[in-house]
Design an enzyme around this catalytic site. Structure first.
Site, PDB file in Angstrom:
ATOM      1  N   CYS A 203       0.718  -1.144   0.126  1.00 57.85           N
ATOM      2  CA  CYS A 203      -0.126   0.206  -0.008  1.00 57.85           C
ATOM      3  C   CYS A 203       0.986   1.259  -0.065  1.00 57.85           C
ATOM      4  O   CYS A 203       0.396   2.262  -0.762  1.00 57.85           O
ATOM      5  CB  CYS A 203      -1.035   0.032   1.264  1.00 57.85           C
ATOM      6  SG  CYS A 203      -2.386  -1.252   1.181  1.00 57.85           S
TER       7      CYS A 203
ATOM      8  N   GLN B 169       3.797   2.447  -0.774  1.00 55.95           N
ATOM      9  CA  GLN B 169       4.247   2.988  -1.990  1.00 55.95           C
ATOM     10  C   GLN B 169       3.178   3.285  -3.202  1.00 55.95           C
ATOM     11  O   GLN B 169       3.387   4.575  -3.705  1.00 55.95           O
ATOM     12  CB  GLN B 169       5.487   2.139  -2.542  1.00 55.95           C
ATOM     13  CG  GLN B 169       6.250   2.573  -4.142  1.00 55.95           C
ATOM     14  CD  GLN B 169       7.434   1.929  -4.366  1.00 55.95           C
ATOM     15  OE1 GLN B 169       8.219   1.729  -3.406  1.00 55.95           O
ATOM     16  NE2 GLN B 169       7.472   1.484  -5.447  1.00 55.95           N
TER      17      GLN B 169
HETATM   18  N1  LIG Z   1      -3.652  -5.418   2.088  1.00 56.88           N
HETATM   19  C1  LIG Z   1      -3.572  -4.338   2.794  1.00 56.88           C
HETATM   20  O1  LIG Z   1      -3.049  -4.279   3.784  1.00 56.88           O
HETATM   21  C2  LIG Z   1      -4.635  -3.240   2.315  1.00 56.88           C
HETATM   22  C3  LIG Z   1      -5.165  -2.227   3.359  1.00 56.88           C
HETATM   23  C4  LIG Z   1      -6.011  -1.350   3.297  1.00 56.88           C
HETATM   24  C5  LIG Z   1      -6.528  -1.187   2.129  1.00 56.88           C
HETATM   25  N2  LIG Z   1      -6.063  -1.927   0.984  1.00 56.88           N
HETATM   26  C6  LIG Z   1      -6.704  -2.070  -0.411  1.00 56.88           C
HETATM   27  O2  LIG Z   1      -7.588  -2.795  -0.716  1.00 56.88           O
HETATM   28  C7  LIG Z   1      -7.705  -3.211  -1.913  1.00 56.88           C
HETATM   29  C8  LIG Z   1      -7.669  -4.834  -2.013  1.00 56.88           C
HETATM   30  O3  LIG Z   1      -6.237  -4.993  -1.541  1.00 56.88           O
HETATM   31  P1  LIG Z   1      -5.768  -6.573  -1.312  1.00 56.88           P
HETATM   32  O4  LIG Z   1      -4.256  -6.406  -0.556  1.00 56.88           O
HETATM   33  O5  LIG Z   1      -6.853  -7.207  -0.606  1.00 56.88           O
HETATM   34  O6  LIG Z   1      -5.588  -7.180  -2.801  1.00 56.88           O
HETATM   35  P2  LIG Z   1      -5.508  -8.775  -3.002  1.00 56.88           P
HETATM   36  O7  LIG Z   1      -4.607  -8.701  -4.432  1.00 56.88           O
HETATM   37  O8  LIG Z   1      -4.942  -9.562  -1.851  1.00 56.88           O
HETATM   38  O9  LIG Z   1      -6.816  -9.316  -3.392  1.00 56.88           O
HETATM   39  C9  LIG Z   1      -7.851  -8.803  -4.416  1.00 56.88           C
HETATM   40  C10 LIG Z   1      -8.384  -9.880  -5.029  1.00 56.88           C
HETATM   41  O10 LIG Z   1      -9.427  -9.313  -5.718  1.00 56.88           O
HETATM   42  C11 LIG Z   1      -9.644 -10.271  -6.863  1.00 56.88           C
HETATM   43  N3  LIG Z   1     -10.212  -9.705  -8.060  1.00 56.88           N
HETATM   44  C12 LIG Z   1      -9.944  -8.723  -8.948  1.00 56.88           C
HETATM   45  N4  LIG Z   1     -10.669  -8.634  -9.673  1.00 56.88           N
HETATM   46  C13 LIG Z   1     -11.714  -9.351  -9.487  1.00 56.88           C
HETATM   47  C14 LIG Z   1     -13.139  -9.520 -10.090  1.00 56.88           C
HETATM   48  N5  LIG Z   1     -13.413  -8.748 -11.179  1.00 56.88           N
HETATM   49  N6  LIG Z   1     -14.105 -10.408  -9.736  1.00 56.88           N
HETATM   50  C15 LIG Z   1     -13.766 -11.115  -8.514  1.00 56.88           C
HETATM   51  N7  LIG Z   1     -12.443 -10.961  -7.925  1.00 56.88           N
HETATM   52  C16 LIG Z   1     -11.598 -10.089  -8.264  1.00 56.88           C
HETATM   53  C17 LIG Z   1      -8.226 -11.047  -7.099  1.00 56.88           C
HETATM   54  O11 LIG Z   1      -8.315 -12.257  -7.654  1.00 56.88           O
HETATM   55  C18 LIG Z   1      -7.605 -10.974  -5.870  1.00 56.88           C
HETATM   56  O12 LIG Z   1      -7.932 -12.032  -5.173  1.00 56.88           O
HETATM   57  C19 LIG Z   1      -6.640  -2.387  -2.658  1.00 56.88           C
HETATM   58  O13 LIG Z   1      -7.330  -1.212  -3.326  1.00 56.88           O
HETATM   59  C20 LIG Z   1      -5.577  -2.145  -1.603  1.00 56.88           C
HETATM   60  O14 LIG Z   1      -4.858  -0.794  -1.795  1.00 56.88           O
HETATM   61  C21 LIG Z   1      -5.190  -3.100   1.159  1.00 56.88           C
END
Ligand SMILES: NC(=O)c1ccc[n+]([C@@H]2O[C@H](COP(=O)([O-])OP(=O)(O)OC[C@H]3O[C@@H](n4cnc5c(N)ncnc54)[C@H](O)[C@@H]3O)[C@@H](O)[C@H]2O)c1
EC number: 1.1.1.22
Length: 512
Positions: free
Chosen positions: A286, A288
């Protein structure tokens, strides 16, 4: 089939919540909603069948303390994981979008802007298959005005009977403490449209959180403020890390101790003590990405000075990782070619198996380029993940195959290593038997503590040469400078250079 819901549940009673994206955010967030709202049926769906298979197995795709227990308790009761996107959309009254929003790697905005293709495709799918009214909740981190784009797509493609409200509800959980953060968040932010339907939708989503979060921690605001607040919160956190890391370089050059400086500075109640721990640099999916997104937004708004300010936070982070990696090479007599080096920790922080943007990847890649042989140990990162990450960053799978060994035991990784490099602050590294490790290493045996978690005095007593961030440790070599320094001098003099400072050029490689 779920009957059409009125716009929107008048008494704010939600019975079905869906989430698209079963990643680090979607999975844990929905698990906690299911735990705290037993009368709500929560369905998490993902287009990746392997991931859903893992969510339905005993080995979840995400490691978070406390997560396994919650999933075991709720799965099959009111928490379901599926690949059926259509059914999830159709059945849910409130639908979270938690898909990934990575930095664009192509075209306009490459390397800075967020790639919103996954968010857009979900919005199109919702518009196509939704039956009845929905509250669509943007949980992914997105640029300001993305909710408007989602609303526009929904409006342009919807079945005329359907109505949608789009809310911004950014997630502030930190990996490694996700469950604690979700159970007991500092705040819940909900942004929505300033209209009666917008207010009702905000109230409906609030009613879900109010089951376990005090009302005064649920903040509502306009959509754009909510979207921007998430980017700014991450930018502020990362900025603090880069600030103390920049100070760590000054400390190393002067003999000051960054830990002492952080203590003194953090005592100021206006500043506070948290997030002032100098280290090898921040990682994770997140910080960067979100800062670069903010930089892109500023550039697009013709605010180049503001863009540059935030870009420097990322530049200092890159500098810190490089500085640390170079210092390892310099200390090991300016050559690591053929030397075994133990990389202790590969995840970007402790208590997670996530390696995205981990500092360990960049330090490892630098050492591989210098010809080192790496023995990597991490309690939660699988061997194929290490290989994938190093292949991606180095672009040299042959080198990775020949020079990287992934070990399942820290002692095995350390055996025969010229140096231990602490890249992740796993608690287990504090309790290893370092005398045993020392006995199995060629001398001088080095520890590079990139996380400042070890007892340096104890290590130097054992005989280790200890190097850490933002502090000079009085090492064995400093009592016998001629034995291993490159002649540049050592000791604690304010401007004196010790053996590990970057005072030597490429032609000064020391032959032993
Ligand atoms: N990881 C963190 O600590 C964190 C914290 C706060 C916010 N975020 C934000 O939350 C969001 C998700 O982050 P994450 O770390 O969970 O990502 P991630 O990559 O772990 O998970 C995202 C999931 O979405 C799925 N996906 C994508 N397109 C899809 C579709 N059309 N239909 C169904 N599934 C689909 C992918 O297969 C993947 O499993 C990002 O925008 C991130 O910036 C992440």
């Amino acid at each position: 089939m779920q009957a059409t819901v009125s716009l929107f549940p008048a008494d704010a009673m939600v019975t079905r919540v869906g989430c698209i994206g079963a990643g680090y955010v979607g999975g844990p967030t929905c698990a906690v909603i299911a735990l705290k709202c037993p009368d709500i049926r929560v369905t998490v769906c993902d287009m990746n069948p392997t991931r859903i298979g893992q969510w339905n197995s005993d080995k979840l795709p995400v490691f978070e303390p406390g997560l396994d227990e919650i999933v075991q308790k709720c799965r099959g009761v009111n928490l379901f994981f599926t690949t059926d996107v259509v059914a999830t959309i159709q059945e849910s009254e409130v639908l979270f979008i938690s898909v990934n929003t990575p930095t664009k790697t192509y075209g306009h905005g490459k390397g800075r802007a967020a790639n919103l293709k996954y968010v857009e495709s979900v919005a199109r799918e919702i518009a196509k298959v939704a039956r009845g009214n929905k509250i669509v909740v943007e949980k992914s981190t997105v640029p300001v005005k993305s909710a408007q784009s989602i609303a526009d797509i929904l409006k342009a493609n919807r079945n005329s009977q359907n109505k949608f409200q789009v809310l911004s509800n950014p997630e502030f959980l930190a990996e490694g403490t996700a469950i604690e953060d979700l159970l007991n968040p500092d705040r819940i932010l909900i942004g929505g449209e300033d209209s009666p339907d917008g207010w009702k939708a905000i109230e409906t989503l609030s009613s879900v959180y109010k089951r376990w979060i005090p009302a005064d921690r649920i903040i509502t605001m306009n959509t754009w403020s909510s979207e921007l607040s998430k980017l700014v919160a991450n930018a502020f956190l990362a900025q603090r890390i880069s600030a103390i890391n920049a100070v760590s370089a000054v400390c190393e050059a002067t003999g000051a101790d960054v830990g002492q400086v952080a203590l003194a500075v953090g005592k100021d109640s206006r500043i506070g003590p948290r997030f002032l721990q100098a280290s090898v640099g921040f990682g994770g999916s997140c910080f960067q990405k979100d800062i670069l997104n903010l930089v892109y937004i500023c550039e697009s708004l013709n605010l180049p000075e503001v863009a540059e300010f935030w870009l420097n936070v990322v530049s200092i982070n890159d500098y810190q990782k490089q500085r640390f990696a170079k210092r390892i090479v310099n200390c090991l007599f300016n050559t690591v070619s053929g030397k075994r080096i133990a990389i202790m920790g590969f995840a970007f922080k402790k208590n997670t198996g996530d390696t995205r943007e981990s500092a360990a990847i960049y330090v490892s890649a630098h050492l591989l380029e210098e010809g080192a042989r790496l023995a990597v140990y991490d309690p939660k990162v699988e061997a194929d993940q290490v290989t994938r990450d190093l292949n991606n960053v180095t672009g040299t799978p042959d080198v990775v195959r020949d020079q990287v060994e992934v070990c399942s035991d820290p002692y095995e990784a350390a055996r025969g290593a010229h140096a231990l490099v602490i890249c992740t602050e796993w608690d287990v590294f504090q309790t290893l038997d370092y005398a045993r490790i020392f006995a199995g290493m060629p001398k001088p045996a080095y520890v590079f503590d990139g996380r400042k978690i070890l007892d340096h005095e104890k290590l130097t007593k054992i005989g280790f040469e200890v190097e850490t961030i933002g502090k000079r440790v009085r090492n064995v070599s400093q009592s016998h400078p001629a034995a291993i320094t490159n002649g540049a001098g050592s000791g604690d003099g304010a401007a004196g250079l010790n053996s590990c400072e970057d005072a030597t050029g490429p032609d000064s490689e020391m032959t032993l």
